[in-house]
Design a protein around this motif. Structure first.
Motif, PDB file in Angstrom:
ATOM      1  N   LEU A 217      -3.614   0.553  -3.210  1.00 33.20           N
ATOM      2  CA  LEU A 217      -3.764   1.145  -1.885  1.00 33.20           C
ATOM      3  C   LEU A 217      -4.522   0.214  -0.933  1.00 33.20           C
ATOM      4  CD1 LEU A 217      -4.441   4.836  -2.923  1.00 33.20           C
ATOM      5  CD2 LEU A 217      -2.447   3.983  -1.664  1.00 33.20           C
ATOM      6  N   ASN A 218      -5.549  -0.453  -1.431  1.00 34.88           N
ATOM      7  CA  ASN A 218      -6.269  -1.426  -0.595  1.00 34.88           C
ATOM      8  C   ASN A 218      -5.313  -2.491  -0.081  1.00 34.88           C
ATOM      9  OD1 ASN A 218      -9.078  -0.678  -0.417  1.00 34.88           O
ATOM     10  ND2 ASN A 218      -9.363  -1.268  -2.541  1.00 34.88           N
ATOM     11  N   GLU A 219      -4.463  -2.999  -0.946  1.00 35.19           N
ATOM     12  CA  GLU A 219      -3.518  -4.050  -0.548  1.00 35.19           C
ATOM     13  C   GLU A 219      -2.478  -3.528   0.437  1.00 35.19           C
ATOM     14  OE1 GLU A 219      -3.894  -7.310  -1.032  1.00 35.19           O
ATOM     15  OE2 GLU A 219      -5.772  -6.652  -1.980  1.00 35.19           O
ATOM     16  N   ALA A 220      -1.940  -2.336   0.184  1.00 41.56           N
ATOM     17  CA  ALA A 220      -0.944  -1.756   1.094  1.00 41.56           C
ATOM     18  C   ALA A 220      -1.560  -1.500   2.460  1.00 41.56           C
ATOM     19  CB  ALA A 220      -0.393  -0.458   0.507  1.00 41.56           C
TER      20      ALA A 220
ATOM     21  N   SER B 245     -18.247  12.626  -0.581  1.00 35.91           N
ATOM     22  CA  SER B 245     -16.856  12.604  -1.026  1.00 35.91           C
ATOM     23  C   SER B 245     -16.801  12.151  -2.481  1.00 35.91           C
ATOM     24  CB  SER B 245     -16.058  11.645  -0.136  1.00 35.91           C
ATOM     25  OG  SER B 245     -14.685  11.882  -0.258  1.00 35.91           O
ATOM     26  N   ASP B 246     -15.625  12.134  -3.025  1.00 36.34           N
ATOM     27  CA  ASP B 246     -15.445  11.600  -4.377  1.00 36.34           C
ATOM     28  C   ASP B 246     -14.181  10.744  -4.395  1.00 36.34           C
ATOM     29  OD1 ASP B 246     -13.128  13.244  -4.768  1.00 36.34           O
ATOM     30  OD2 ASP B 246     -14.351  14.854  -5.589  1.00 36.34           O
TER      31      ASP B 246
ATOM     32  N   ASP C 153      -6.854  10.379  -1.655  1.00 32.18           N
ATOM     33  CA  ASP C 153      -6.020  11.221  -0.786  1.00 32.18           C
ATOM     34  C   ASP C 153      -6.078  10.739   0.661  1.00 32.18           C
ATOM     35  OD1 ASP C 153      -5.268  12.809  -2.941  1.00 32.18           O
ATOM     36  OD2 ASP C 153      -6.687  14.429  -2.458  1.00 32.18           O
ATOM     37  N   ALA C 154      -7.280  10.369   1.118  1.00 33.59           N
ATOM     38  CA  ALA C 154      -7.438   9.895   2.495  1.00 33.59           C
ATOM     39  C   ALA C 154      -6.649   8.607   2.731  1.00 33.59           C
ATOM     40  CB  ALA C 154      -8.918   9.690   2.822  1.00 33.59           C
ATOM     41  N   PHE C 155      -6.640   7.737   1.719  1.00 32.55           N
ATOM     42  CA  PHE C 155      -5.830   6.510   1.812  1.00 32.55           C
ATOM     43  C   PHE C 155      -4.390   6.868   2.142  1.00 32.55           C
ATOM     44  CE2 PHE C 155      -8.548   3.424  -0.620  1.00 32.55           C
ATOM     45  CZ  PHE C 155      -8.215   2.272   0.065  1.00 32.55           C
TER      46      PHE C 155
ATOM     47  N   VAL D 140      -3.028   9.567   3.404  1.00 30.61           N
ATOM     48  CA  VAL D 140      -2.850  10.158   4.727  1.00 30.61           C
ATOM     49  C   VAL D 140      -2.964   9.103   5.812  1.00 30.61           C
ATOM     50  CG1 VAL D 140      -3.904  11.755   6.401  1.00 30.61           C
ATOM     51  CG2 VAL D 140      -3.616  12.453   4.009  1.00 30.61           C
ATOM     52  N   ARG D 141      -3.987   8.267   5.723  1.00 26.33           N
ATOM     53  CA  ARG D 141      -4.239   7.298   6.792  1.00 26.33           C
ATOM     54  C   ARG D 141      -3.230   6.156   6.810  1.00 26.33           C
ATOM     55  NH1 ARG D 141     -10.604   6.350   6.683  1.00 26.33           N
ATOM     56  NH2 ARG D 141      -9.952   4.575   7.959  1.00 26.33           N
ATOM     57  N   LEU D 142      -2.557   5.906   5.718  1.00 27.51           N
ATOM     58  CA  LEU D 142      -1.492   4.898   5.715  1.00 27.51           C
ATOM     59  C   LEU D 142      -0.354   5.284   6.653  1.00 27.51           C
ATOM     60  CD1 LEU D 142      -1.390   3.715   2.016  1.00 27.51           C
ATOM     61  CD2 LEU D 142      -1.458   2.222   4.024  1.00 27.51           C
ATOM     62  N   GLU D 143      -0.292   6.546   7.058  1.00 30.38           N
ATOM     63  CA  GLU D 143       0.746   7.019   7.981  1.00 30.38           C
ATOM     64  C   GLU D 143       0.369   6.790   9.443  1.00 30.38           C
ATOM     65  OE1 GLU D 143       3.701   8.060   6.810  1.00 30.38           O
ATOM     66  OE2 GLU D 143       2.854   7.569   4.844  1.00 30.38           O
ATOM     67  N   ASN D 144      -0.879   6.427   9.737  1.00 33.47           N
ATOM     68  CA  ASN D 144      -1.331   6.207  11.114  1.00 33.47           C
ATOM     69  C   ASN D 144      -0.709   4.955  11.713  1.00 33.47           C
ATOM     70  OD1 ASN D 144      -2.995   8.441  11.124  1.00 33.47           O
ATOM     71  ND2 ASN D 144      -4.871   7.303  10.731  1.00 33.47           N
TER      72      ASN D 144
END
Length: 176
Positions: A115-118, A134-135, A141-143, A145-149
Motif C-alpha cells: 500500500l505504501n508503494e501504491a 488508531s490501530d 482501511d484508511a489507505f 479509502v484514501r487511494l481513491e482521492n
C-alpha cells in the motif's frame, strides 16, 4: 486552566531561536513552520497546545503546495523501512508503536509495503495519518479509502493529518 495544560517552555516567553529549538521539530524535519509561527507573534494564549497548534497549522495551510509537499515528504512510511531499521524520529517511533505498527505480522508488513508503494506511485508522497487512537487495521482501511482521492484532495488530507499530528505532539508535551 491548570499549568499541566500549558507548554514548557512557554512559547510566549521565548525568542525566535529558543522557540525554534523547542518547537521546530513538531512538524517533521520542517522547522520553517515554527519560524513562521513565531514571526506572527506569540502571546500567552499560545502557551496552550491547542492555540499553538492552530497557529502552526495555519502556517502550513497557507504555504504553497510545493512547500506543503516538502513537509508531507518529510514523513516516514507507516510500518516502512525506516521503522524496521529504527531510524524514525522519537515522536514517529512512539506514534507508530502506539498504533501497534511495531507488532505487525509478516503478512501485515507486506500489505503495508504494498500500500505504501501504491500510494507513493499515485501521489508522489508518503501516506500520512495521525495514528494516535488508531490501530493497524484502521490504518490499512484508511489507505484503501484514501487511494481513491485525487492528488489535490490527498494533499489537503495529508496536511490536515499533519496538523493533527502536531496537535497530538504539543498536547503530549504539555502533559509532561
Amino acid at each position: 486552566m491548570t499549568d499541566n495544560n500549558k507548554l514548557t517552555p512557554r512559547p510566549s516567553e521565548l525568542d525566535r531561536a529558543a522557540f525554534v529549538a523547542s518547537y521546530g521539530e513538531i512538524y517533521e524535519h520542517s522547522p520553517w513552520v515554527a519560524e513562521l509561527a513565531w514571526e506572527q507573534g506569540l502571546n500567552e494564549a499560545h502557551d496552550r497546545p491547542e492555540a499553538l497548534a492552530t497557529l502552526m497549522g495555519e502556517m502550513l495551510e497557507s504555504a504553497s503546495p510545493e512547500r506543503q509537499l516538502e513537509v508531507i515528504r518529510a514523513h516516514p512510511d507507516l510500518a516502512g523501512k525506516a521503522a524496521l531499521a529504527g531510524t524514525l524520529t522519537d515522536d514517529s517511533t512512539r506514534e507508530q508503536a502506539g498504533a501497534g505498527l511495531d507488532q505487525c505480522s509478516p503478512e501485515e508488513l507486506a500489505c503495508f509495503e504494498r500500500l505504501n508503494e501504491a500510494y507513493k506511485e499515485k501521489f508522489g508522497f508518503p501516506f500520512v495519518m495521525a495514528v494516535k487512537g488508531s490501530d493497524r487495521f484502521a490504518i490499512l482501511d484508511a489507505f484503501e479509502v484514501r487511494l481513491e482521492n485525487t492528488p489535490a484532495e490527498e494533499r489537503r488530507t495529508a496536511v490536515a493529518q499533519i496538523n493533527r499530528i502536531a496537535l497530538f505532539r504539543l498536547r503530549a508535551r504539555a502533559q509532561g
